[in-house]
Design a protein around this motif. Structure first.
Motif, PDB file in Angstrom:
ATOM      1  N   PHE A   1      23.306 -26.494  -5.506  1.00  0.00           N
ATOM      2  CA  PHE A   1      23.493 -26.203  -4.089  1.00  0.00           C
ATOM      3  C   PHE A   1      22.275 -26.716  -3.320  1.00  0.00           C
ATOM      4  O   PHE A   1      21.142 -26.329  -3.609  1.00  0.00           O
ATOM      5  CB  PHE A   1      23.694 -24.706  -3.874  1.00  0.00           C
ATOM      6  N   VAL A   2      22.541 -27.586  -2.350  1.00  0.00           N
ATOM      7  CA  VAL A   2      21.477 -28.324  -1.666  1.00  0.00           C
ATOM      8  C   VAL A   2      21.276 -27.807  -0.250  1.00  0.00           C
ATOM      9  O   VAL A   2      22.208 -27.827   0.576  1.00  0.00           O
ATOM     10  CB  VAL A   2      21.817 -29.832  -1.623  1.00  0.00           C
ATOM     11  N   PHE A   3      20.069 -27.351   0.042  1.00  0.00           N
ATOM     12  CA  PHE A   3      19.692 -26.880   1.370  1.00  0.00           C
ATOM     13  C   PHE A   3      18.762 -27.903   2.013  1.00  0.00           C
ATOM     14  O   PHE A   3      17.773 -28.317   1.397  1.00  0.00           O
ATOM     15  CB  PHE A   3      18.970 -25.539   1.291  1.00  0.00           C
ATOM     16  N   GLY A   4      19.057 -28.266   3.240  1.00  0.00           N
ATOM     17  CA  GLY A   4      18.241 -29.257   3.935  1.00  0.00           C
ATOM     18  C   GLY A   4      17.221 -28.615   4.856  1.00  0.00           C
ATOM     19  O   GLY A   4      17.020 -27.393   4.835  1.00  0.00           O
ATOM     20  N   PRO A   5      16.576 -29.425   5.690  1.00  0.00           N
ATOM     21  CA  PRO A   5      15.612 -28.893   6.653  1.00  0.00           C
ATOM     22  C   PRO A   5      16.312 -28.041   7.700  1.00  0.00           C
ATOM     23  O   PRO A   5      17.489 -28.238   7.996  1.00  0.00           O
ATOM     24  CB  PRO A   5      14.999 -30.163   7.267  1.00  0.00           C
ATOM     25  N   GLU A   6      15.607 -27.065   8.265  1.00  0.00           N
ATOM     26  CA  GLU A   6      16.210 -26.189   9.266  1.00  0.00           C
ATOM     27  C   GLU A   6      16.605 -26.951  10.526  1.00  0.00           C
ATOM     28  O   GLU A   6      17.465 -26.497  11.287  1.00  0.00           O
ATOM     29  CB  GLU A   6      15.254 -25.043   9.604  1.00  0.00           C
ATOM     30  N   SER A   7      16.008 -28.101  10.744  1.00  0.00           N
ATOM     31  CA  SER A   7      16.374 -28.929  11.895  1.00  0.00           C
ATOM     32  C   SER A   7      17.713 -29.626  11.691  1.00  0.00           C
ATOM     33  O   SER A   7      18.269 -30.217  12.615  1.00  0.00           O
ATOM     34  CB  SER A   7      15.286 -29.967  12.178  1.00  0.00           C
ATOM     35  N   GLY A   8      18.236 -29.584  10.466  1.00  0.00           N
ATOM     36  CA  GLY A   8      19.525 -30.198  10.183  1.00  0.00           C
ATOM     37  C   GLY A   8      19.387 -31.547   9.502  1.00  0.00           C
ATOM     38  O   GLY A   8      18.323 -32.182   9.513  1.00  0.00           O
ATOM     39  N   TRP A   9      20.489 -31.992   8.883  1.00  0.00           N
ATOM     40  CA  TRP A   9      20.496 -33.304   8.227  1.00  0.00           C
ATOM     41  C   TRP A   9      20.532 -34.425   9.253  1.00  0.00           C
ATOM     42  O   TRP A   9      21.162 -34.298  10.302  1.00  0.00           O
ATOM     43  CB  TRP A   9      21.718 -33.434   7.320  1.00  0.00           C
TER      44      TRP A   9
END
Length: 240
Positions: free
Chosen positions: A191-199
């Motif tokens: 499960f991949v979580f990106g930066p809080e600013s979004g992909w």
């Protein structure tokens, strides 16, 4: 601290352990235990046990192993990936990983992240202690593997992953609909979580080109630690 965490290497004759650190203090001042009282102990990667207080004084506590307890929590057989978060966020992620017993946690510095985060004690000398707080909270006995990758491209890593990949994104497929069709996730699910600013647009294109599905936990913006907690809770509900 609901469970006292003891490593197998600390056990003498696989039976006794002497505690002189904060665990001793916790047993004495928080749990207010006395000699002959019993405490719950979690031994990482070994299981849950019942121990008896053999001796307790102002400076140390000696515990004696009594019996193996039924598994308190079934660890989640998943892997998790994070775009290197701020240290305070990373601390909460490590705690959650330890609490639910995920198999591994990968921290990668994507293009948008501040590389100075790597210098934080959270990602150096304190990493293990934050995992341990999770084990002590829930009694989970699986100690997650933590990988802190500073050099290899995160996109290369995902392309080489030998298993199913799910990318967390607000605009993805509703996670509940996936749950209805997939009751159990593979031990190689990532499960991949990106930066809080979004992909970034080029990231989303990369995911489409590699058939990495986007999944959504809802149409609101969540801080990374809240999104992680929500995902783990839903997966835990399925498994248990």
């Amino acid at each position: 601290m609901n469970w006292i965490l003891v490593y197998e290497r600390e056990l003498q004759q696989n039976l006794f352990v002497n505690l002189t650190d904060q665990r001793h203090t916790h047993i004495q001042t928080v749990l207010k235990k006395k000699s002959e009282d019993q405490v719950q102990v979690v031994v990482p990667n070994l299981g849950n046990f019942l121990f008896k207080i053999k001796t307790i004084s102002d400076s140390f506590t000696t515990l004696e192993k009594l019996s193996l307890l039924p598994e308190t929590l079934k660890p989640l057989p998943i892997h998790t990936f994070f775009s290197l978060p701020r240290p305070q966020t990373g601390k909460k992620l490590l705690h959650l990983a330890g609490a639910y017993g995920v198999q591994s946690v990968f921290f990668y510095a994507t293009e948008t992240k501040n590389k100075e985060y790597w210098t934080s004690p959270v990602y150096t000398k304190e990493t293990l202690s934050h995992l341990e707080t999770g084990l002590s909270q829930t009694g989970n006995s699986r100690l997650p593997i933590v990988v802190r990758e500073r050099t290899i491209s995160w996109k290369f890593f995902l392309k080489d992953w030998d298993g199913k990949i799910f990318v967390l994104d607000r605009e993805g497929i509703d996670f509940q609909s996936i749950i209805k069709t997939q009751t159990e996730f593979s031990n190689q699910s990532l499960f991949v979580f990106g930066p809080e600013s979004g992909w970034k647009p080029e990231d989303l294109l990369f995911f489409r080109e590699n058939n990495f599905p986007l999944i959504s936990l809802g149409k609101i913006n969540l801080r990374t630690e809240f999104a992680y907690s929500a995902l783990l809770h839903q997966l835990f509900s399925i498994k248990n």
